[in-house]
Every structure is written in structure tokens, then in C-alpha cells.
Scaffold this motif. Structure first.
Motif, mmCIF file in Angstrom:
data_model
loop_
_atom_site.group_PDB
_atom_site.id
_atom_site.type_symbol
_atom_site.label_atom_id
_atom_site.label_comp_id
_atom_site.label_asym_id
_atom_site.label_seq_id
_atom_site.Cartn_x
_atom_site.Cartn_y
_atom_site.Cartn_z
ATOM 1 N N LEU A 1 -2.755 8.638 -2.930
ATOM 2 C CA LEU A 1 -2.461 7.215 -3.087
ATOM 3 C C LEU A 1 -3.729 6.462 -3.468
ATOM 4 O O LEU A 1 -4.831 6.824 -3.050
ATOM 5 C CB LEU A 1 -1.899 6.649 -1.781
ATOM 6 N N PRO A 2 -3.617 5.402 -4.270
ATOM 7 C CA PRO A 2 -4.810 4.619 -4.626
ATOM 8 C C PRO A 2 -5.323 3.856 -3.401
ATOM 9 O O PRO A 2 -4.613 3.720 -2.400
ATOM 10 C CB PRO A 2 -4.283 3.660 -5.705
ATOM 11 N N PRO A 3 -6.544 3.344 -3.463
ATOM 12 C CA PRO A 3 -7.050 2.532 -2.348
ATOM 13 C C PRO A 3 -6.130 1.333 -2.094
ATOM 14 O O PRO A 3 -5.598 0.737 -3.039
ATOM 15 C CB PRO A 3 -8.432 2.077 -2.840
ATOM 16 N N ALA A 4 -5.930 1.005 -0.839
ATOM 17 C CA ALA A 4 -5.067 -0.133 -0.487
ATOM 18 C C ALA A 4 -5.794 -1.427 -0.836
ATOM 19 O O ALA A 4 -6.801 -1.763 -0.218
ATOM 20 C CB ALA A 4 -4.717 -0.075 0.992
ATOM 21 N N ARG A 5 -5.304 -2.136 -1.837
ATOM 22 C CA ARG A 5 -6.000 -3.344 -2.293
ATOM 23 C C ARG A 5 -5.063 -4.516 -2.537
ATOM 24 O O ARG A 5 -5.508 -5.633 -2.779
ATOM 25 C CB ARG A 5 -6.776 -3.050 -3.583
ATOM 26 N N ARG A 6 -3.746 -4.290 -2.516
ATOM 27 C CA ARG A 6 -2.779 -5.360 -2.761
ATOM 28 C C ARG A 6 -1.759 -5.404 -1.625
ATOM 29 O O ARG A 6 -1.688 -4.503 -0.795
ATOM 30 C CB ARG A 6 -2.039 -5.129 -4.084
ATOM 31 N N THR A 7 -0.944 -6.442 -1.633
ATOM 32 C CA THR A 7 0.173 -6.546 -0.699
ATOM 33 C C THR A 7 1.459 -6.591 -1.508
ATOM 34 O O THR A 7 1.629 -7.468 -2.364
ATOM 35 C CB THR A 7 0.058 -7.825 0.159
ATOM 36 N N VAL A 8 2.327 -5.637 -1.284
ATOM 37 C CA VAL A 8 3.598 -5.561 -1.999
ATOM 38 C C VAL A 8 4.692 -5.969 -1.013
ATOM 39 O O VAL A 8 5.022 -5.225 -0.090
ATOM 40 C CB VAL A 8 3.854 -4.142 -2.545
#
Length: 205
Positions: free
Chosen positions: A159-166
Motif C-alpha cells: 500500500l502507498p504511504p497514508a497521506r489522504r483521507t478517503v
């Protein structure tokens, strides 16, 4: 007093159908969102139907009034009603990354963010975004990844780095089944027919 902006989307499958989304902006600054899916004969069942909002930075926590824990239409009878604070947006640590974190029968959610896209700032004040039921409670999820990002990862380290809120607000959610070690299909009452209309509304402030 208010202004309304409406969008009509056409789906890709054949036969095609439409979805109408209307945003009514009230003078107080609140936004009423009305979503209507037009059912069409011959379309396969839906796994879920809703709207997805992507916030540009990762939320610190969210606060909601509804049912405790992760719940689904056929997995909520053991939940308790109350007010809950979630300060970890991580995915449920299943062996393979998969959709998770749905909360049914929600009255309102407050999402809190403090991070800014401008890294030169260290005084970014906390922002609060509220989603509230209009007439009926709704289902939602608040994760750091989109469904496609989760689906494309076979291990959590992919998984990519956690950087957004979905943040997703759902008008319909399919059940998960699992009544006999996952051999049987979801019970009939918890399927979502794409041949029937789906409508729901909620407020944003």
C-alpha cells in the motif's frame, strides 16, 4: 437563500444508466446532498453505492454517533448505539488488504484534520468537516486509501504511504455473508439490485 448545482453522470456498463447528484448550498454555509441512482434492467448487482470524498491530507481522528465497531447490513445486531472516537485510520490487519471500516446507521460524523499540504506551515489550525443525516441514518467509511488502491495490494506493505483521507457516504451496502465459513452467498435481503432506484440525502457543514 440557497443555490442548487446538479450533476448527471452516465455509467459505463451496457445497458447504461444514470446517477443524479444535487448540491444545495444554504446561506448558513451548509450543503444538502441528494443522490439518486436510476435502476436499469439487465445490470449486475452492486457491491455498494455511494459518494466518495477525498481530503488532501490524512485525518487525525473522526468522531461519530451510530453503531459501535465495524458493521454491515447483516453484521450489526451485536453493535451498541453511542458516540465513538476513532484515532487510527489504519486498515483492519487482514492477511490480504481489503475493504473494511464500514459503519452502519450513522447519525453524524466529524472528521478532524490538522495537516496542511504546505509543509512550510507549522501553525495549521484544526479543521472539522461534519457529515450529518438529513432524514435517514447513513453508512460511511473513513480510510487512507481508495478501493482501487486496496484492491491492487496483495500485502499491506504494498500500500502507498497514508497521506489522504478517503471518506465515503453510502446509500446502500451489500452484506458480507460468512454464515458457514464463507461457502454460501449473502442472504437475499442483503443484496443490492442494480435494477432498482436508490436515493439518499445527507448534510455537509
Amino acid at each position: 437563500e440557497e443555490m442548487q448545482v446538479s450533476f448527471t453522470y452516465e455509467t459505463i456498463p451496457t445497458p447504461a444508466t444514470g446517477v443524479k447528484v444535487s448540491y444545495t448550498v444554504i446561506k448558513t454555509g451548509s450543503i444538502k446532498v441528494d443522490v439518486h441512482y436510476f435502476g436499469a434492467k439487465g445490470l449486475p448487482e452492486l457491491p455498494v453505492f455511494g459518494l466518495r470524498f477525498i481530503m488532501p491530507t490524512l485525518a487525525e481522528r473522526y468522531y461519530y454517533e451510530g453503531l459501535s465497531g465495524e458493521t454491515y447490513p447483516d453484521r450489526k445486531k451485536g453493535a451498541l448505539e453511542g458516540v465513538f472516537v476513532i484515532d487510527d485510520l489504519s486498515l483492519t490487519p487482514y492477511l490480504v488488504p481489503q475493504e473494511c471500516g464500514v459503519h452502519m446507521d450513522t447519525h453524524h460524523v466529524k472528521v478532524y484534520r490538522r495537516k496542511s499540504l504546505d509543509n512550510s506551515r507549522d501553525d495549521f489550525f484544526e479543521q472539522e468537516l461534519t457529515f450529518k443525516k438529513f432524514d435517514n441514518p447513513f453508512a460511511f467509511s473513513c480510510l487512507p486509501y481508495t478501493a482501487s488502491e486496496i484492491e491492487n495490494a496483495t500485502h499491506h506493505e504494498e500500500l502507498p504511504p497514508a497521506r489522504r483521507t478517503v471518506f465515503c457516504v453510502y446509500g446502500a451496502v451489500r452484506g458480507v455473508g460468512g454464515i458457514d465459513s464463507w461457502g454460501s452467498d449473502v442472504e437475499d435481503a442483503y443484496h443490492i439490485s442494480a435494477e432498482k432506484d436508490i436515493s439518499y440525502s445527507f448534510m455537509i457543514s
